[in-house]
Motif scaffolding. Structure first.
Motif, PDB file in Angstrom:
ATOM      1  N   LEU A 512     -11.045  30.400  11.277  1.00 28.69           N
ATOM      2  CA  LEU A 512     -10.553  29.125  12.008  1.00 28.69           C
ATOM      3  C   LEU A 512      -9.698  29.769  13.215  1.00 28.69           C
ATOM      4  N   VAL A 513      -9.954  29.367  14.492  1.00 27.85           N
ATOM      5  CA  VAL A 513      -9.425  29.862  15.784  1.00 27.85           C
ATOM      6  C   VAL A 513      -8.613  28.703  16.192  1.00 27.85           C
ATOM      7  N   TYR A 514      -7.428  28.652  16.625  1.00 32.33           N
ATOM      8  CA  TYR A 514      -6.583  27.729  16.635  1.00 32.33           C
ATOM      9  C   TYR A 514      -5.718  27.791  18.038  1.00 32.33           C
ATOM     10  N   ALA A 515      -5.618  26.794  18.625  1.00 35.68           N
ATOM     11  CA  ALA A 515      -4.418  26.731  19.634  1.00 35.68           C
ATOM     12  C   ALA A 515      -3.847  25.498  19.842  1.00 35.68           C
ATOM     13  N   ARG A 516      -2.395  25.476  19.767  1.00 35.23           N
ATOM     14  CA  ARG A 516      -1.742  24.239  19.932  1.00 35.23           C
ATOM     15  C   ARG A 516      -1.577  23.582  21.362  1.00 35.23           C
ATOM     16  N   GLN A 517      -2.058  22.437  21.592  1.00 32.28           N
ATOM     17  CA  GLN A 517      -1.523  21.789  22.809  1.00 32.28           C
ATOM     18  C   GLN A 517      -0.964  20.356  22.842  1.00 32.28           C
ATOM     19  N   PRO A 518       0.352  20.625  22.733  1.00 34.67           N
ATOM     20  CA  PRO A 518       1.146  19.287  22.430  1.00 34.67           C
ATOM     21  C   PRO A 518       1.320  17.986  22.980  1.00 34.67           C
ATOM     22  N   ALA A 519       0.614  18.288  24.318  1.00 31.52           N
ATOM     23  CA  ALA A 519       1.147  17.072  25.521  1.00 31.52           C
ATOM     24  C   ALA A 519       0.409  15.632  24.959  1.00 31.52           C
ATOM     25  N   LEU A 520      -0.684  15.480  24.272  1.00 33.42           N
ATOM     26  CA  LEU A 520      -1.011  14.415  23.905  1.00 33.42           C
ATOM     27  C   LEU A 520      -1.524  14.448  22.247  1.00 33.42           C
ATOM     28  N   PRO A 521      -1.231  13.317  21.547  1.00 36.04           N
ATOM     29  CA  PRO A 521      -1.829  13.375  20.067  1.00 36.04           C
ATOM     30  C   PRO A 521      -3.366  13.377  19.895  1.00 36.04           C
ATOM     31  N   VAL A 522      -3.812  14.249  20.203  1.00 29.84           N
ATOM     32  CA  VAL A 522      -5.408  14.313  19.839  1.00 29.84           C
ATOM     33  C   VAL A 522      -5.622  15.816  19.415  1.00 29.84           C
ATOM     34  N   THR A 523      -6.943  15.889  18.605  1.00 31.08           N
ATOM     35  CA  THR A 523      -7.344  16.961  18.107  1.00 31.08           C
ATOM     36  C   THR A 523      -9.042  16.927  18.414  1.00 31.08           C
ATOM     37  N   ARG A 524      -9.417  18.210  18.866  1.00 31.18           N
ATOM     38  CA  ARG A 524     -10.908  18.623  19.318  1.00 31.18           C
ATOM     39  C   ARG A 524     -10.885  19.866  18.573  1.00 31.18           C
ATOM     40  N   ALA A 525     -12.260  19.725  17.701  1.00 28.33           N
ATOM     41  CA  ALA A 525     -12.541  21.073  17.217  1.00 28.33           C
ATOM     42  C   ALA A 525     -14.031  20.973  17.413  1.00 28.33           C
ATOM     43  N   ALA A 566     -17.613   4.549   9.902  1.00 28.94           N
ATOM     44  CA  ALA A 566     -16.324   5.424   9.412  1.00 28.94           C
ATOM     45  C   ALA A 566     -15.871   6.043  10.716  1.00 28.94           C
ATOM     46  N   GLN A 567     -16.537   6.595  11.530  1.00 32.49           N
ATOM     47  CA  GLN A 567     -16.236   7.394  12.789  1.00 32.49           C
ATOM     48  C   GLN A 567     -15.453   6.341  13.572  1.00 32.49           C
ATOM     49  N   GLU A 568     -16.103   5.187  13.900  1.00 32.00           N
ATOM     50  CA  GLU A 568     -15.492   4.227  14.839  1.00 32.00           C
ATOM     51  C   GLU A 568     -13.932   3.459  14.129  1.00 32.00           C
ATOM     52  N   ARG A 569     -13.870   3.355  12.942  1.00 30.64           N
ATOM     53  CA  ARG A 569     -12.758   2.701  12.527  1.00 30.64           C
ATOM     54  C   ARG A 569     -11.553   3.989  12.865  1.00 30.64           C
ATOM     55  N   LEU A 570     -11.948   5.173  12.560  1.00 26.96           N
ATOM     56  CA  LEU A 570     -10.927   6.105  12.887  1.00 26.96           C
ATOM     57  C   LEU A 570     -10.818   6.662  14.488  1.00 26.96           C
ATOM     58  N   SER A 591      -4.815  12.415  16.693  1.00 24.54           N
ATOM     59  CA  SER A 591      -4.396  13.243  15.705  1.00 24.54           C
ATOM     60  C   SER A 591      -3.905  12.509  14.450  1.00 24.54           C
ATOM     61  N   VAL A 592      -3.537  11.371  14.707  1.00 30.80           N
ATOM     62  CA  VAL A 592      -3.018  10.559  13.425  1.00 30.80           C
ATOM     63  C   VAL A 592      -4.145  10.418  12.501  1.00 30.80           C
ATOM     64  N   ASN A 593      -5.047  10.386  12.891  1.00 30.58           N
ATOM     65  CA  ASN A 593      -6.473  10.315  11.967  1.00 30.58           C
ATOM     66  C   ASN A 593      -7.097  11.691  11.626  1.00 30.58           C
ATOM     67  N   LEU A 594      -6.411  12.785  12.024  1.00 33.44           N
ATOM     68  CA  LEU A 594      -7.257  14.035  11.866  1.00 33.44           C
ATOM     69  C   LEU A 594      -7.826  14.408  10.550  1.00 33.44           C
ATOM     70  N   SER A 595      -6.944  14.004   9.298  1.00 35.66           N
ATOM     71  CA  SER A 595      -7.685  14.494   8.110  1.00 35.66           C
ATOM     72  C   SER A 595      -8.939  13.664   7.962  1.00 35.66           C
ATOM     73  N   GLY A 596      -8.855  12.279   8.052  1.00 36.52           N
ATOM     74  CA  GLY A 596     -10.044  11.540   8.041  1.00 36.52           C
ATOM     75  C   GLY A 596     -11.360  12.020   8.699  1.00 36.52           C
ATOM     76  N   PRO A 695       0.488  21.239  14.068  1.00 35.63           N
ATOM     77  CA  PRO A 695       0.720  22.671  13.605  1.00 35.63           C
ATOM     78  C   PRO A 695      -0.599  23.188  12.784  1.00 35.63           C
ATOM     79  N   LEU A 696      -0.684  24.583  12.988  1.00 32.04           N
ATOM     80  CA  LEU A 696      -1.747  25.228  12.369  1.00 32.04           C
ATOM     81  C   LEU A 696      -1.775  24.932  10.805  1.00 32.04           C
ATOM     82  N   ALA A 697      -0.704  24.869   9.981  1.00 31.03           N
ATOM     83  CA  ALA A 697      -0.675  24.689   8.600  1.00 31.03           C
ATOM     84  C   ALA A 697      -1.308  23.175   8.265  1.00 31.03           C
ATOM     85  N   GLU A 698      -0.945  22.306   9.023  1.00 30.54           N
ATOM     86  CA  GLU A 698      -1.907  20.942   9.047  1.00 30.54           C
ATOM     87  C   GLU A 698      -3.116  20.995   9.105  1.00 30.54           C
ATOM     88  N   VAL A 699      -3.484  21.600  10.259  1.00 32.26           N
ATOM     89  CA  VAL A 699      -4.953  21.719  10.589  1.00 32.26           C
ATOM     90  C   VAL A 699      -5.732  22.414   9.666  1.00 32.26           C
TER      91      VAL A 699
END
Length: 943
Positions: A512-525, A566-570, A591-596, A695-699
């Motif tokens: 897993l290769v990770y970089a943190r971008q804190p400007a907005l609460p979004v995750t892209r993978a 399921a995607q649309e709800r998240l 990112s609030v729906n990251l785990s889902g 943070p990386l640990a959560e991701v």
């Protein structure tokens, strides 16, 4: 392998797990916020300022309240033509505007025109802000002295070729038919923004000057500044550069009522298309009307969501369509509600149309459910959040503020829109949809056949009396006059610090290769698999594409519809892509729906169901897409060029299949799909790249939960050796596409470059020759000659090959001369006319300075991370690239280009009307081979 595949074939559907709980819509809305301050200059110019210190850049977004709806009869296309003219220099900054902006390091640079407005935008290093404000104010207040007959004629030709390029596409006439069918003659929205050939040809110098004086005053504009800026800094700058420009005439919006057709209208046209397409259009209220947001919800539930009513009924259940959509396009004063349906080949179009109308009528009767409305709102909010990662561009923070003020009188109109979406109830949506869509419809059918003769340019361009000889500057007649001094210099731009990249491994060893971008609460993978089109077995071209297309069409725990919902709800979006060397499954989510969202991604990659009903549906869609590729100029050229460039025996010759070989796609079995997935889309071929504010640990915990116990099963696939390849003997392959107003020229050759080598010198050299607006070939064919809307040349870094290719759409009567001009420009660059000192300085300055704005978004950082990994570069590669640029010399660029490209080794493909083009090609001294659009791939005989 066979045993594993047979085992998977009999895998039962598991009990469906509970879908991940989404965050409340209200919480998502709170994260969409653009704080701003504003002020107005004495001349009426309105200024908005948003501070965002994440990068040392400032976005400048200038919006004028003028669009094609302001054009009187006989002047269609003027607003768009003037957008082009305003890039061609001013009294105090003569020459092309791309020149000083390029050397300043501008990114997200463009101008656009619509029915309602014209806008110009660029993002620049903070040290270049003075220069940009000088340029923007000069074209607002000091333009007309630089507008000559020559400039007008040049840009008229460019715009006419832009029009030809659009018209040359399948379904290219619909943009005219839709507005002409809905809005009566004389209505401001009756004609398209691109305008008519006749009106563009008739535009005189006096006409365009009158147009400028009427609409481009500061009191008719909004400027938004977003980024490393604040009001205390912005106000004196805006006063300095814009304060002396006098106000212009007050612009009054034309009367534009929402029309109702007296009776339903049905029209059929023919075009060179592969699939019959049905359209339904209604005129509806514009964005300032309270009904607009409710119509947005209706469009999403009816045909916008992946789980929409139209998709569920017509594509999945009845299998009458290969694709459907619905949208509500809101302009300022009116809107267009549209529905489209691509009829499945073999299905009677009349029966399909009747079914389409029944689904629409049923939706009017029932309206959306509360869950559908909530999913539409969540999806829209997530999309808006993604757009706000950038401070500039067409849809970033600056543009969002400026458009809200210009269109609705409120910079925070985006909040009102999102709140209205979130508050939409099924009852209100049903009432509004019934109100507007129960009215008479404009129904358009486009069916395969010969399109009508193209209305080409006739007559010479209009000229202004006394200005028929050599171009002469006109007397400065703008709203302000005077000499303003030299163009401001760009200050020191500090080198960037690329986000810190960290590497870890999941429990099963996936990196897993990770970089943190804190400007907005979004995750892209993205999960990147070492597969790609070259992994397709011989005789089964398209198997990988078909497999990837089915991965997110249902799993062993969720069917396709449940997965989409399921995607649309998240507010999540899972996408699959397949290029030459890599196959990818990506996800974006708040990112609030990251785990889902990651849990759904894990389900998709681990448990694809390959349900027989979904296989047949996606197979039909894939075959329709393949057929469509054979009707478009780009699709035809992309199928013809690979075997000519790489050689017929190279694995990269498989790229000629495009989406796939139709025979292979028809023959593919479920066992084939499962075998491909188990051989190639597996943990030992995967690597995960993530950019997130979390943070990386959560991701890592989220990905470990979804993928950590995924184990390999059976042997892995092995790619064929790339080999050395051999480009075909130089020649021209002419693909006869009758009635084409434009020819698409493509060319290529295989270079000796190594994709993992240090290619910075040769890539930088190509910035001068073929890449970007200011390249030699674009400036020649577009700006100097006016034969094309845009020409590009560049290297493709594949794992086992690095070809150089050209792409040049040109007007049909200049096809032969355009190829001759390309050969002359390339030959000169690679022999006696290498990089000039001015080109070298501009390129190095531009490349180093634009780094400040290159990695604003999670998508750009993610791409850079994966690119570094693919090419074996260190994770901090971009931290040192500026020094590498500054160490280059012009001699190095010339030498690198000359080692890589042989001007006499290009093989050419032309897609155009052979009756118009063949005689032009015969004079070029190369063998010409003519094939039809349905012909097999041209022979790739090599020396």
């Amino acid at each position: 392998m066979i045993g594993a595949a047979l085992s998977a074939l009999s895998t039962p559907l598991f009990a469906r797990p509970a879908d991940p709980a989404p965050a409340p819509v209200a919480d998502l809305i709170k994260s969409v916020d653009i704080p701003y301050e504003s002020f107005t200059l004495k001349n009426g110019l309105r200024v908005l300022v948003h501070t965002d210190r994440k990068a040392p850049v400032v976005a400048v977004s200038v919006w004028y309240d003028v669009g094609s709806k302001h054009e009187p009869k006989g002047k269609t296309g003027f607003a768009h033509l003037f957008e082009h003219l305003m890039f061609n220099g001013t009294e105090n900054a003569p020459g092309d505007f791309f020149e000083p902006l390029r050397s300043a390091g501008a990114t997200d640079l463009n101008g656009t025109t619509s029915f309602d407005r014209t806008n110009y935008f660029e993002t620049v290093p903070k040290a270049a802000l003075d220069r940009v404000l000088f340029l923007e104010s000069d074209r607002m207040g000091y333009l007309l002295g630089a507008v000559t007959q020559g400039v007008l004629d040049e840009q008229r030709g460019v715009v006419q070729n832009e029009k030809r390029q659009g018209d040359n596409q399948p379904y290219g006439q619909v943009r005219y038919k839709s507005v002409e069918g809905l809005f009566p003659p004389g209505h401001p929205y009756h004609h398209s923004t691109i305008g008519s050939m006749a009106d563009l040809q008739a535009a005189s110098l006096a006409d365009v000057k009158t147009w400028f004086r009427s609409f481009y005053g500061p009191n008719n504009a909004v400027i938004a500044l977003a980024g490393d800026i604040d009001v205390a800094t912005a106000r004196p700058l805006m006063e300095r550069y814009f304060g002396a420009i006098p106000a212009g005439p007050k612009v009054v919006a034309p009367s534009a009522p929402v029309p109702t057709l007296p009776a339903p209208v049905s029209e059929t046209i023919r075009d060179r298309v592969a699939t019959t397409r049905l359209y339904r259009f209604w005129a509806v209220p514009g964005l300032r009307d309270a009904d607009a947001a409710l119509l947005d919800v209706a469009a999403g539930a009816l045909g916008g969501l992946a789980s929409s009513r139209l998709d569920t009924e017509l594509v999945r259940k009845q299998k009458l369509a290969v694709s459907v959509s619905a949208y509500n396009q809101s302009f300022t004063q009116v809107g267009m509600f549209g529905v489209t349906m691509d009829v499945k080949p073999g299905v009677d179009a009349k029966a399909a149309a009747a079914a389409l109308d029944r689904v629409i009528a049923d939706f009017l009767r029932t309206g959306p459910t509360a869950d559908e409305a909530r999913r539409v709102a969540t999806t829209a909010i997530a999309g808006r959040l993604a757009g706000l990662e950038a401070v500039g561009g067409g849809g970033g923070k600056a543009g969002t503020l400026a458009s809200g003020l210009l269109f609705a009188g409120d910079p925070e109109y985006y909040k009102k829109e999102l709140a209205e979406l979130a508050a939409a109830t099924p009852e209100r949506v049903k009432a509004v949809t019934t109100k507007w869509l129960s009215r008479p419809v404009y129904a358009l059918t486009v069916e395969p056949g010969q399109r009508e003769a193209y209305a080409e340019v006739t007559g010479a361009p209009a000229t202004t009396p006394g200005n028929n000889a050599a171009p002469q500057p006109a007397t400065a007649e703008g709203p302000a006059k005077g000499t303003r001094g030299a163009l401001p210099e760009v200050g020191e731009v500090r080198d960037i610090a690329f986000p810190k990249v960290e590497r870890t491994r999941l429990s099963n060893g996936i990196e897993l290769v990770y970089a943190r971008q804190p400007a907005l609460p979004v995750t892209r993978a993205v999960m990147s698999f070492d597969a790609g089109i070259v992994a397709d077995p011989a005789g089964k071209l398209g198997l990988g594409n078909l497999t990837l297309a089915l991965m997110d069409e249902g799993t062993t725990t969720r069917d396709a519809l449940a997965l989409a919902e399921a995607q649309e709800r998240l507010g999540a979006q899972i996408v699959t892509t397949n290029d030459a060397d890599r196959s990818r499954v990506g996800v974006f989510a708040p990112s609030v729906n990251l785990s889902g969202a990651v849990a759904l991604l894990g389900d998709v990659v681990r448990n694809p169901a390959f349900a027989p009903t979904e296989i047949e549906r996606v197979r039909g869609q894939t075959l329709a897409r393949i057929a469509a590729e054979a009707t478009s100029p780009a699709g035809l050229s992309q199928r013809a060029l690979p075997p000519l460039v790489y050689g017929a025996t190279s694995p990269y010759a498989k790229l000629a299949a495009g989406t796939g070989d139709p025979a292979a796609v028809r023959a593919a079995t479920r066992a084939d799909l499962i075998a491909y997935q188990q051989a190639w889309l597996r943990p030992d071929k995967a690597k995960v790249f993530v950019v997130s504010d979390r943070p990386l640990a959560e991701v890592k915990a989220a990905f470990d939960a979804a993928l950590g116990d995924w184990r390999v099963a059976g042997p892995a696939g092995v790619k064929p050796a790339a080999g050395t390849g051999a480009t075909a003997t130089p020649r021209i392959v002419l693909i006869d596409r009758p009635d084409s107003p434009q020819s698409l020229i493509a060319a290529g050759q295989l270079t000796p470059l190594d994709a993992k080598g240090e290619l910075l010198p040769v890539l930088t050299a190509n910035e001068v020759l073929g890449s970007g607006f200011l390249s030699r070939i674009n400036m020649d064919l577009r700006e100097a000659k006016g034969w094309s809307y845009g020409v590009r040349g560049g290297f493709s870094r594949l794992a086992g090959a690095v070809p150089y290719t050209l792409n040049a759409p040109v007007q049909a009567d200049k096809t032969g001369p355009a190829i001759a001009a390309l050969r002359e420009q390339i030959g000169g660059f690679l022999t006696t006319r290498g990089v000039t000192p001015a080109e070298f300085t501009r390129t190095i300055q531009g490349e180093t300075r634009e780094l400040a704005g290159t990695f604003e978004t999670s998508a750009s950082v993610l791409t850079a991370m994966e690119t570094n990994d693919l090419y074996g570069r260190p994770d901090d590669y971009y931290d040192t690239i500026a020094q590498k640029y500054r160490a280059l010399t012009a001699g190095e660029l010339d030498a690198a280009a000359r080692r890589a490209i042989d001007p006499d080794r290009f093989v050419w493909v032309v897609v155009g009307d052979a009756a118009k083009v063949r005689s032009q090609l015969d004079s070029l001294g190369l063998p010409v081979e003519v094939v039809g659009t349905g012909a097999s791939t041209p022979r790739a005989a090599a020396n």
